[in-house]
Every structure is written in structure tokens, then in C-alpha cells.
Design a protein around this motif. Structure first.
Motif, PDB file in Angstrom:
ATOM      1  N   ALA A   1       0.865  -1.209   0.016  1.00 31.33           N
ATOM      2  CA  ALA A   1       0.072  -0.068   0.196  1.00 31.33           C
ATOM      3  C   ALA A   1       0.863   1.311   0.058  1.00 31.33           C
ATOM      4  O   ALA A   1       0.650   2.425  -0.492  1.00 31.33           O
ATOM      5  N   SER A   2       1.848   1.114   0.787  1.00 39.53           N
ATOM      6  CA  SER A   2       2.623   2.237   0.763  1.00 39.53           C
ATOM      7  C   SER A   2       3.816   2.735  -0.554  1.00 39.53           C
ATOM      8  O   SER A   2       3.807   3.882  -0.876  1.00 39.53           O
ATOM      9  N   VAL A   3       3.665   1.745  -1.514  1.00 45.12           N
ATOM     10  CA  VAL A   3       3.948   1.990  -2.919  1.00 45.12           C
ATOM     11  C   VAL A   3       2.945   2.422  -3.715  1.00 45.12           C
ATOM     12  O   VAL A   3       2.946   3.315  -4.518  1.00 45.12           O
ATOM     13  N   LEU A   4       1.657   1.521  -3.508  1.00 40.43           N
ATOM     14  CA  LEU A   4       0.532   1.717  -4.569  1.00 40.43           C
ATOM     15  C   LEU A   4      -0.107   3.190  -4.313  1.00 40.43           C
ATOM     16  O   LEU A   4      -0.628   3.828  -5.413  1.00 40.43           O
ATOM     17  N   ILE A   5      -0.384   3.704  -3.125  1.00 36.00           N
ATOM     18  CA  ILE A   5      -1.280   4.783  -2.812  1.00 36.00           C
ATOM     19  C   ILE A   5      -0.609   5.919  -3.155  1.00 36.00           C
ATOM     20  O   ILE A   5      -1.321   6.816  -4.208  1.00 36.00           O
ATOM     21  N   PRO A   6       0.721   6.208  -3.184  1.00 41.86           N
ATOM     22  CA  PRO A   6       1.207   7.430  -3.658  1.00 41.86           C
ATOM     23  C   PRO A   6       1.253   7.411  -5.279  1.00 41.86           C
ATOM     24  O   PRO A   6       1.128   8.375  -5.809  1.00 41.86           O
ATOM     25  N   ILE A   7       1.377   6.281  -5.887  1.00 46.20           N
ATOM     26  CA  ILE A   7       1.230   6.185  -7.383  1.00 46.20           C
ATOM     27  C   ILE A   7       0.142   6.724  -7.691  1.00 46.20           C
ATOM     28  O   ILE A   7      -0.249   7.465  -8.594  1.00 46.20           O
ATOM     29  N   ILE A   8      -1.210   6.153  -7.038  1.00 48.44           N
ATOM     30  CA  ILE A   8      -2.519   6.435  -7.260  1.00 48.44           C
ATOM     31  C   ILE A   8      -2.828   8.085  -7.044  1.00 48.44           C
ATOM     32  O   ILE A   8      -3.401   8.647  -7.980  1.00 48.44           O
ATOM     33  N   LEU A   9      -2.140   8.544  -6.257  1.00 46.67           N
ATOM     34  CA  LEU A   9      -2.423   9.954  -5.751  1.00 46.67           C
ATOM     35  C   LEU A   9      -1.543  10.904  -6.836  1.00 46.67           C
ATOM     36  O   LEU A   9      -2.186  11.864  -7.225  1.00 46.67           O
ATOM     37  N   ILE A  10      -0.551  10.694  -7.210  1.00 53.68           N
ATOM     38  CA  ILE A  10       0.304  11.128  -8.163  1.00 53.68           C
ATOM     39  C   ILE A  10      -0.609  11.166  -9.654  1.00 53.68           C
ATOM     40  O   ILE A  10      -0.881  12.178  -9.968  1.00 53.68           O
ATOM     41  N   TYR A  11      -0.937  10.062 -10.118  1.00 51.65           N
ATOM     42  CA  TYR A  11      -1.607  10.006 -11.185  1.00 51.65           C
ATOM     43  C   TYR A  11      -3.061  10.760 -11.085  1.00 51.65           C
ATOM     44  O   TYR A  11      -3.313  11.412 -12.247  1.00 51.65           O
ATOM     45  N   THR A  12      -3.864  10.604  -9.851  1.00 49.44           N
ATOM     46  CA  THR A  12      -5.072  11.404  -9.825  1.00 49.44           C
ATOM     47  C   THR A  12      -4.643  12.908  -9.905  1.00 49.44           C
ATOM     48  O   THR A  12      -5.347  13.652 -10.504  1.00 49.44           O
ATOM     49  N   ALA A  13      -3.672  13.113  -9.053  1.00 50.09           N
ATOM     50  CA  ALA A  13      -3.541  14.807  -9.124  1.00 50.09           C
ATOM     51  C   ALA A  13      -2.947  15.111 -10.460  1.00 50.09           C
ATOM     52  O   ALA A  13      -3.395  16.228 -11.085  1.00 50.09           O
ATOM     53  N   TYR A  14      -2.321  14.204 -11.311  1.00 45.95           N
ATOM     54  CA  TYR A  14      -1.665  14.946 -12.623  1.00 45.95           C
ATOM     55  C   TYR A  14      -3.027  14.963 -13.388  1.00 45.95           C
ATOM     56  O   TYR A  14      -3.032  15.673 -14.379  1.00 45.95           O
ATOM     57  N   SER A  15      -3.836  13.900 -13.536  1.00 48.12           N
ATOM     58  CA  SER A  15      -5.053  13.656 -14.326  1.00 48.12           C
ATOM     59  C   SER A  15      -5.984  15.210 -13.984  1.00 48.12           C
ATOM     60  O   SER A  15      -6.381  15.921 -14.861  1.00 48.12           O
ATOM     61  N   TYR A  16      -6.070  15.549 -12.840  1.00 49.95           N
ATOM     62  CA  TYR A  16      -6.918  16.574 -12.471  1.00 49.95           C
ATOM     63  C   TYR A  16      -6.231  18.018 -12.981  1.00 49.95           C
ATOM     64  O   TYR A  16      -6.988  18.865 -13.485  1.00 49.95           O
ATOM     65  N   TRP A  17      -4.809  18.014 -12.910  1.00 53.01           N
ATOM     66  CA  TRP A  17      -4.124  19.122 -13.293  1.00 53.01           C
ATOM     67  C   TRP A  17      -4.116  19.380 -14.739  1.00 53.01           C
ATOM     68  O   TRP A  17      -4.384  20.440 -15.228  1.00 53.01           O
ATOM     69  N   VAL A  18      -4.059  18.349 -15.595  1.00 51.56           N
ATOM     70  CA  VAL A  18      -4.194  18.235 -16.883  1.00 51.56           C
ATOM     71  C   VAL A  18      -5.357  18.653 -17.635  1.00 51.56           C
ATOM     72  O   VAL A  18      -5.919  19.688 -18.495  1.00 51.56           O
ATOM     73  N   PHE A  19      -6.406  18.191 -17.061  1.00 49.08           N
ATOM     74  CA  PHE A  19      -8.075  18.661 -17.194  1.00 49.08           C
ATOM     75  C   PHE A  19      -8.650  19.767 -16.260  1.00 49.08           C
ATOM     76  O   PHE A  19      -9.689  19.483 -15.728  1.00 49.08           O
ATOM     77  N   ARG A  20      -7.824  20.786 -16.035  1.00 45.67           N
ATOM     78  CA  ARG A  20      -8.378  21.711 -14.754  1.00 45.67           C
ATOM     79  C   ARG A  20      -9.053  22.921 -15.514  1.00 45.67           C
ATOM     80  O   ARG A  20      -9.660  23.692 -14.841  1.00 45.67           O
ATOM     81  N   GLY A  21      -9.038  22.960 -17.040  1.00 47.97           N
ATOM     82  CA  GLY A  21      -9.764  24.297 -17.405  1.00 47.97           C
ATOM     83  C   GLY A  21     -11.093  24.052 -17.571  1.00 47.97           C
ATOM     84  O   GLY A  21     -11.989  22.830 -17.166  1.00 47.97           O
ATOM     85  N   LYS A  22     -11.781  24.846 -18.204  1.00 47.37           N
ATOM     86  CA  LYS A  22     -13.166  25.268 -18.295  1.00 47.37           C
ATOM     87  C   LYS A  22     -13.712  23.998 -19.493  1.00 47.37           C
ATOM     88  O   LYS A  22     -12.582  23.550 -20.482  1.00 47.37           O
ATOM     89  N   VAL A  23     -14.807  23.418 -19.605  1.00 47.33           N
ATOM     90  CA  VAL A  23     -15.121  22.677 -20.532  1.00 47.33           C
ATOM     91  C   VAL A  23     -16.511  22.893 -21.315  1.00 47.33           C
ATOM     92  O   VAL A  23     -17.249  23.587 -20.482  1.00 47.33           O
ATOM     93  N   ASP A  24     -16.668  22.486 -22.687  1.00 45.20           N
ATOM     94  CA  ASP A  24     -18.025  23.006 -23.102  1.00 45.20           C
ATOM     95  C   ASP A  24     -18.361  21.446 -23.826  1.00 45.20           C
ATOM     96  O   ASP A  24     -17.768  20.315 -23.519  1.00 45.20           O
TER      97      ASP A  24
END
Length: 335
Positions: free
Chosen positions: A307-330
Motif C-alpha cells: 500500500a505504501s507504494v501503490l497509494i502514492p502512485i494513485i495519488l500522483i496519477y490522480t493529481a496529474y489527471s486533474y491538473w491536465v484537465f483543470r480548465g473549463k469545458v464545453d
């Protein structure tokens, strides 16, 4: 023994974090589905769905982590809770399946888009309601005899569990509305803001009603929330809820875009804190503690390494996804 105690608490916090992460991340996703019937077919629904398209499936990772962690680390709790809550849990999973299928097929089968929209909204409602009923049934107590569930098939279905289910539906809809306020613009954003204002009132009312009933479900709840001197500490939680609700109302009326969603997440965090105050250190309230339900220490250590390896990976991937798609949407995607 002290090491085992600490490790068990660590795992309880890890699973609690996974459950909360699922609630707040998939909560606004489910909220979009709950709002679907009041959005106009076409551009409004397409825009709402595009706002969660990049992240909706990843959000459900936390549900798998929470459920899998409960099975691996607290097997006795899993063996008691699952038979007690088979019906709402199966309903939740079926609702999530309907949502996932509808999410993909409404784009690939435009001739039947109205049917897929109905499946998306219906699956969201069933999943959200089932999650709330599951929580309510767990909070009101589960009959246990020795190391096994001792209740009946319909014990989960009570007025209180239905109340919690309806409350979670309203809360998820609030998350969905504030998400649209943050992610969209123009007429859809204005419409989402109006819905968010109404849902703020409904969510606060639901929190107040559930909070008023909960202390009288079990004597331990009453002692923690209303007995002296505990009430001097626990009274801060409803005070913070009231302040957060006021801030949410003011930011929605003031035209803010990001603050309402963040404050709505704060409201959920406060209710989650209240849940922890009510039941910790029990995993089956009033029946089984986390230490009684825990797996052997060696198993906990082994799982914690992974878990100490998996959870940080999930957090980093999730944060990166939200950062990439952080703008407005139509209706055509992000910009």
C-alpha cells in the motif's frame, strides 16, 4: 502488542482515507448523473458529461482500495458486514455498472441516446441511494452472534437507513452542481449555481436531521455527542458545519467559481469526521472493534508495504489527471 495496536490504527486510517477519497471524488461524478434529468438534452448534457469524462473511471479506484483493504486487513468485519448488507451493496454495484455502460454508449449509439441518458441518471441514483442506505444500516447497528452476522435479509431497510440514503443523494447532487459551477461557463454555469443554492439548503437540512437522530440509535453515540464533558468538544463539529454552510451560500451568491466546490468538500469532510467520532474504534458499531477484526500482524505489515507504494502512485496519477484537465469545458471538450 503496542506495535500491533499502532499498525491496526494506521490501517483503519488508510481505509478511512480511501473511503473518503471515493466519496468526494466519485461523489461529484454521481452528482452529475443525479442532475442529468434537469439538464437539457444536447449541449448541456454533453458539457456536463465531458466535465467528468477524463476522471470518472479513475475515481472508482478508491472504492476498490477501500473494499479490498477491508477484506484483507479486517476480514472479520468483512465477513459480518457483507452478509448484512448484500442487497444495497449489490444494488450499488449494478448502478455503477449501468452508469459505466451508459457513459460509453451514449456517445457510440446516438440513436438511443435518450435511453442511455436515462440509464446514466438511474444508475447514478441507485448507486448513491444504495451507498447512503449501506452507511445508515451500518451506523444503526448490525446483529452479531459470535463471529457471524445474526440478522435477517431485510434488517438494512429501516427509516433511518432510507433517511441517510436520501441525504447522501442530496449531498452528491450538491457536489455535482458545485463541480459544474467550477468547470463550466455561460448559461449552464448559471443554472448549476441556482441548483447549488437550493441543494445547499437541502444538504444542511439533511445533515441536521441525520445528526439529530444518530445520538439516539445507541447509548455510545449519545455519550459521545451529548454527554458532558464530551459535548464541549463535539459541539464544535456542528458549529463548523454551520460556518461552512454560510460560507458556501455566500460564495455561491457572490459569483465565486472554485470556492463553492472546495467548501462543499469541506462539508463532506466534517460529516465524515462526525461519523468517525460516533463509531471509532469500532468497525461494526457496538459489536466489533478494529483490533478484534484485524488480520494477523504479519499480514498487516506485508500489505502495508504494498500500500505504501501503490497509494502514492494513485495519488500522483490522480493529481496529474486533474491538473491536465483543470480548465473549463464545453460540449466539445476542455479548453
Amino acid at each position: 502488542m503496542a506495535y500491533s495496536f499502532d499498525l491496526t490504527v494506521v490501517w483503519a486510517l488508510v481505509i478511512a482515507f480511501a473511503v473518503f477519497a471515493y466519496i468526494v471524488m466519485d461523489g461529484f461524478d454521481l452528482g452529475i448523473g443525479l442532475l442529468f434529468p434537469v439538464l437539457r438534452p444536447g449541449a448541456e448534457r454533453d458539457t456536463a458529461m465531458n466535465s467528468v469524462a477524463p476522471v470518472w473511471d479513475g475515481n472508482e479506484t478508491w472504492l476498490v482500495l477501500g473494499g479490498g483493504g477491508l477484506f484483507a486487513v479486517f476480514p472479520l468485519a468483512y465477513a459480518v458486514i457483507l452478509p448484512a448488507l448484500y442487497a444495497p451493496i449489490i444494488a450499488m454495484l449494478l448502478g455503477l455498472i449501468f452508469r459505466g455502460v451508459a457513459f460509453e454508449f451514449r456517445w457510440r449509439d446516438p440513436r438511443h441516446r435518450a435511453a442511455w441518458d436515462l440509464a446514466f441518471a438511474g444508475g447514478s441514483l441507485v448507486a448513491a441511494l444504495a451507498q447512503g442506505i449501506t452507511l445508515g444500516a451500518l451506523l444503526q447497528g448490525i446483529a452479531v452472534n459470535g463471529r457471524a452476522y445474526a440478522g435477517g435479509w431485510w434488517d438494512w431497510l429501516t427509516p433511518f437507513s432510507l433517511l441517510v440514503g436520501a441525504s447522501l443523494v442530496v449531498g452528491y447532487a450538491l457536489l455535482g452542481a458545485t463541480w459544474l459551477v467550477m468547470r463550466t461557463e455561460g448559461l449552464l454555469q448559471m443554472q448549476a449555481r441556482r441548483y447549488a443554492l437550493r441543494l445547499t439548503v437541502a444538504t444542511v437540512a439533511a445533515i441536521a436531521l441525520v445528526s439529530a437522530v444518530t445520538p439516539f440509535l445507541q447509548g455510545r453515540y449519545y455519550e459521545r455527542w451529548l454527554a458532558m464533558p464530551n459535548v464541549l468538544i463535539t459541539a464544535q463539529v456542528p458549529l463548523l458545519v454551520a460556518l461552512a454552510a454560510y460560507a458556501l451560500w455566500r460564495t455561491l451568491r457572490g459569483g465565486a467559481e472554485r470556492a463553492p466546490f472546495l467548501i462543499a468538500l469541506g462539508l463532506f469532510a466534517l460529516t465524515f469526521l462526525g461519523l468517525g467520532i460516533s463509531i471509532f474504534p469500532d468497525v461494526v458499531p457496538g459489536r466489533i472493534t478494529i483490533w478484534q477484526a484485524a488480520a494477523p500482524e504479519a499480514s498487516q505489515v506485508f500489505l502495508l508495504v504494498g500500500a505504501s507504494v501503490l497509494i502514492p502512485i494513485i495519488l500522483i496519477y490522480t493529481a496529474y489527471s486533474y491538473w491536465v484537465f483543470r480548465g473549463k469545458v464545453d460540449a466539445h471538450g476542455y479548453h
